[in-house]
Motif scaffolding. Structure first.
Motif, short mmCIF file in Angstrom:
data_model
loop_
_atom_site.label_atom_id
_atom_site.label_comp_id
_atom_site.label_asym_id
_atom_site.label_seq_id
_atom_site.Cartn_x
_atom_site.Cartn_y
_atom_site.Cartn_z
N UNK A 129 29.26 -16.14 -23.35
CA UNK A 129 29.33 -14.93 -24.15
C UNK A 129 28.18 -13.98 -23.81
N UNK A 130 26.99 -14.53 -23.64
CA UNK A 130 25.83 -13.71 -23.32
C UNK A 130 26.04 -12.93 -22.03
N UNK A 131 26.62 -13.58 -21.03
CA UNK A 131 26.92 -12.90 -19.77
C UNK A 131 27.96 -11.81 -19.97
N UNK A 132 28.91 -12.06 -20.87
CA UNK A 132 29.95 -11.07 -21.12
C UNK A 132 29.40 -9.81 -21.78
N UNK A 133 28.39 -9.97 -22.63
CA UNK A 133 27.85 -8.83 -23.37
C UNK A 133 26.92 -7.97 -22.52
N UNK A 134 26.49 -8.46 -21.38
CA UNK A 134 25.71 -7.64 -20.47
C UNK A 134 24.23 -7.58 -20.81
N UNK B 286 -11.24 -8.64 -20.25
CA UNK B 286 -12.49 -9.00 -19.57
C UNK B 286 -13.64 -8.53 -20.43
N UNK B 287 -14.87 -8.74 -19.94
CA UNK B 287 -16.05 -8.42 -20.75
C UNK B 287 -16.25 -6.92 -20.94
N UNK B 288 -15.62 -6.12 -20.10
CA UNK B 288 -15.83 -4.69 -20.17
C UNK B 288 -14.72 -3.96 -20.93
N UNK B 289 -13.47 -4.37 -20.70
CA UNK B 289 -12.37 -3.60 -21.25
C UNK B 289 -11.14 -4.48 -21.41
N UNK B 290 -10.14 -3.91 -22.07
CA UNK B 290 -8.86 -4.56 -22.24
C UNK B 290 -7.80 -3.75 -21.51
N UNK B 291 -7.08 -4.39 -20.61
CA UNK B 291 -6.07 -3.70 -19.81
C UNK B 291 -4.68 -4.06 -20.32
N UNK B 292 -3.87 -3.04 -20.61
CA UNK B 292 -2.51 -3.24 -21.11
C UNK B 292 -1.53 -2.65 -20.11
N UNK B 293 -0.57 -3.45 -19.68
CA UNK B 293 0.45 -2.98 -18.74
C UNK B 293 1.81 -2.96 -19.45
N UNK B 294 2.53 -1.88 -19.28
CA UNK B 294 3.85 -1.73 -19.88
C UNK B 294 4.89 -1.51 -18.79
N UNK B 295 6.05 -2.13 -18.97
CA UNK B 295 7.13 -1.97 -17.99
C UNK B 295 8.47 -2.10 -18.71
N UNK B 296 9.52 -1.75 -18.03
CA UNK B 296 10.89 -1.89 -18.56
C UNK B 296 11.67 -2.80 -17.63
N UNK B 297 12.44 -3.72 -18.26
CA UNK B 297 13.23 -4.67 -17.49
C UNK B 297 14.61 -4.81 -18.11
N UNK B 298 15.60 -5.08 -17.25
CA UNK B 298 16.95 -5.37 -17.75
C UNK B 298 17.00 -6.83 -18.18
N UNK B 299 17.25 -7.05 -19.45
CA UNK B 299 17.36 -8.39 -19.99
C UNK B 299 18.66 -8.50 -20.78
N UNK B 300 19.06 -9.74 -21.07
CA UNK B 300 20.31 -9.97 -21.80
C UNK B 300 20.25 -9.27 -23.16
N UNK B 301 21.31 -8.52 -23.46
CA UNK B 301 21.37 -7.83 -24.76
C UNK B 301 21.38 -8.83 -25.90
N UNK B 302 22.14 -9.90 -25.75
CA UNK B 302 22.20 -10.96 -26.76
C UNK B 302 22.05 -12.29 -26.02
N UNK B 303 20.86 -12.84 -25.92
CA UNK B 303 20.65 -14.08 -25.15
C UNK B 303 21.33 -15.27 -25.82
N UNK B 304 21.61 -16.33 -25.06
CA UNK B 304 22.26 -17.53 -25.62
C UNK B 304 21.50 -18.12 -26.81
#
Length: 616
Positions: free
Chosen positions: A527-532, A544-562
């Motif tokens: 079903x999860x595969x069917x829903x895309x 680290x001791x100096x700063x905090x690094x935050x990385x943001x990205x977008x990925x295609x993931x299952x809309x409704x995982x099993x």
């Protein structure tokens, strides 16, 4: 920019600001505790000259000005301070030090109100104020070490897996519309599950207790009866669905162009009799073959996976020849399943000559006659005994009585005589009753799936408990004949067990509409595969001791995982609907909670009247 030079420059400015704050606080102590310092011989003339020059600035014009200025400089130094980030550090701990220090620093003036020696008062005031200052500085340093970007707020990733769903009510003369609500980025919104084309079939799945009947199937029944559908209901746990259908039928029967009749097939509590093999419905020998195959495979479910084997096809052919002989004998006067069962029990020397009088079954009966003539009795018994033993399980007075009657025919969508038919099973006797009901369904589909008939709805609760070989053909071809099919299953593995893997996959893949409650394993993955997939935000954190690094990205993931499908609550459903060429739906996939008015439904159930024996 976060270069080494800029970082070093910021550190120097921060240190200088803090030093100025401390010097200003020390001068504050020197001025307002001057008598004590004079007693301790800690006064210097050059310092007095400096203070006289500073007095023109108004910095020491009031007790609180210099003290507040020192605190402001401390705050400025803390803003520029960058401590090593600590994931385990709690905000409450940092605030405890910071706010506690501020309170002590602010209220330290109370020490000056004590009537004791000035030297002791000065020591108390300086000590308390310094303690408050240090606590404030420590708390501010801890605040700078907090990680401002918290990634653990949605540990199950529920918000990222939300997506827009259909919020419009799309209704037509055939549709099934279920009100619902769904979560979109933390906000609860109203939505609709619009099955605008039920003729492309509906598959309702879910483990026991998921709410298939209460949230979905009951609405299919009530809404289609309200829209003047004729109907067949396979009620596995009679009369759970039949009582709903009967009372809804009473409510809306006046809307039909021709008022339909309500019939019940039930072998334990007999209401009506119906002969599924009545001769007028059997046009040629292929009808007898299909009836024989349906009955035999319904009684021997393990044969489904062995179709084509000699010892599977032989008993099917034997039963076919018996049924077709009864169809042709005296215009089908004795063409019933009970007569076929009894005829099969005759001795071979009496049975074969009688069957050979019908030329159309000569090809079917010839291998049995040849084996008998040649004395191959072991082979003959192996062929025929399988049919006799299986069919003998149907030898019951109640079954015989119901199967030999003619209260109604199975052409339920006949415009001149529309019908609502409920076929009830018993979970305790499902293997025997299921085979007979499978025969009813097989014959009924043959009559229903024709052109120029009324729109009809076929509802099969717990579909795997019956055997219907041509269900995929029905779904594929009945759309043009206005036949809506609804299949209720607990899990796809049930279909694989009872119908075989290939047939089960065909059924699961050709349905256009699917609504699923909680399911697990391969069913959830399929079903999860069917829903895309949908685009989801992803974040990563580097410390680290100096700063905090935050990385943001977008990925295609299952809309409704099993895993989400496997943990759905009762009443919570996922699925996808099919649209129509004239009514397009862009948002076909849904993950929502179907809304039932529980109090209204309870009152409705309490007002139900029982199904009478003469309900026609």
């Amino acid at each position: 920019m976060n270069t080494g030079e800029n970082t070093e420059a910021l550190r120097k400015i921060t240190d200088l600001t803090r030093k100025c704050s401390i010097i200003l606080l020390c001068l504050h102590f020197y001025i307002y505790c001057y008598s004590a310092f004079e007693h301790w011989h800690l006064t210097w003339p050059f310092l007095l000259k400096i203070l006289l020059n500073l007095s023109h600035t108004g910095l020491f014009g009031h007790f609180y000005v210099s003290k507040a200025a020192s605190l402001i400089l401390l705050f400025i130094s803390l803003i520029g301070y960058r401590g090593k980030k600590d994931e385990k550090l709690k905000l409450s701990r940092a605030l405890k030090y910071f706010l506690g220090g501020l309170i002590i620093y602010t209220l330290s003036f109370l020490a000056l109100e004590i009537y004791i020696q000035p030297q002791i008062i000065a020591l108390l005031y300086i000590g308390i104020t310094s303690a408050g200052y240090l606590l404030t500085m420590n708390g501010g340093a801890l605040l700078s070490r907090l990680i401002k970007q918290q990634l653990g707020g949605d540990i199950f990733n529920r918000l990222q897996e939300t997506f827009p769903q259909e919020e419009r009510l799309l209704e037509n003369e055939y549709s099934i519309n279920l009100p619902a609500q769904y979560n979109l980025k933390g906000k609860i919104r109203k939505s609709w599950i619009n099955i605008i084309n039920p003729f492309r079939a509906l598959l309702v799945s879910g483990t026991p207790g998921a709410g298939k009947s209460y949230f979905v199937i009951r609405h299919v029944i009530t809404q289609h009866l309200k829209k003047c559908f004729t109907m067949f209901i396979y009620d596995f746990k009679y009369d759970d669905l039949s009582i709903i259908a009967y009372n809804t039928f009473l409510k809306y029967k006046h809307l039909y162009p021709v008022e339909p009749k309500f019939y019940v097939i039930n072998f334990d509590d007999i209401h009506h009799r119906c002969n599924p093999l009545y001769p007028e419905s059997m046009e040629d020998i292929t009808d007898a073959t299909e009836s024989s195959r349906t009955t035999m495979l319904g009684l021997n479910r393990e044969w489904i996976k062995k179709q084509g084997d000699f010892f599977v096809e032989s008993p099917i052919n034997f039963v076919t020849s018996v049924i077709w002989f009864l169809k042709k004998y005296k215009n089908g006067m004795f063409c019933t399943l009970p007569h076929a069962i009894e005829l099969m029990q005759m001795n071979y020397e009496q049975l074969f000559p009688v069957l050979r009088t019908e030329p159309e079954i000569e090809v079917l009966i010839n291998p049995f006659v040849t084996a008998y003539v040649n004395g191959a009795m072991e082979q003959l018994e192996g062929q025929i005994a399988s049919a006799k033993i299986s069919m003998a399980r149907l030898s019951s007075p109640k079954l015989y009585y119901v199967l030999s009657g003619n209260d109604f025919t199975l052409d339920l969508n006949n415009p001149e005589a529309p019908k609502i038919i409920c076929a009830g099973n018993d979970p305790q006797k499902q293997q025997v009753y299921g085979a007979v009901l499978s025969l009813y369904i097989s014959r009924m589909i043959k009559l229903v799936n024709r052109k120029k008939q009324m729109k009809s709805s076929l509802i099969f609760d717990e579909f795997p408990t019956i055997y219907f070989n041509a269900i995929d053909s029905l779904i594929a071809t009945a759309r043009s004949n206005k036949v809506a099919t609804c299949l209720g299953v607990q899990d796809f593995s049930q279909l694989k067990k009872d119908y075989g893997r290939e047939q089960a996959e065909v059924i699961a893949n050709i349905v256009g509409n699917i609504i699923s409650g909680q399911v697990v394993g391969d069913t959830a993955r399929q079903l999860s595969e069917r829903f895309g997939k949908i685009m989801q935000d992803r974040e990563s954190l580097s410390i680290n001791s100096q700063d905090t690094s935050i990385s943001r990205s977008k990925q295609l993931e299952a809309a409704i995982p099993p895993s989400r499908i496997a943990t759905l609550s009762s009443g919570e459903f996922v699925g996808a609907v099919a649209d129509d060429p004239t009514e397009k739906i862009d948002l076909k996939t849904f993950h929502c909670e179907i809304l039932n008015d529980h109090e209204a439904l309870q009152k409705e159930v309490e007002a139900y009247v029982p199904i009478p024996k003469n309900s026609s």
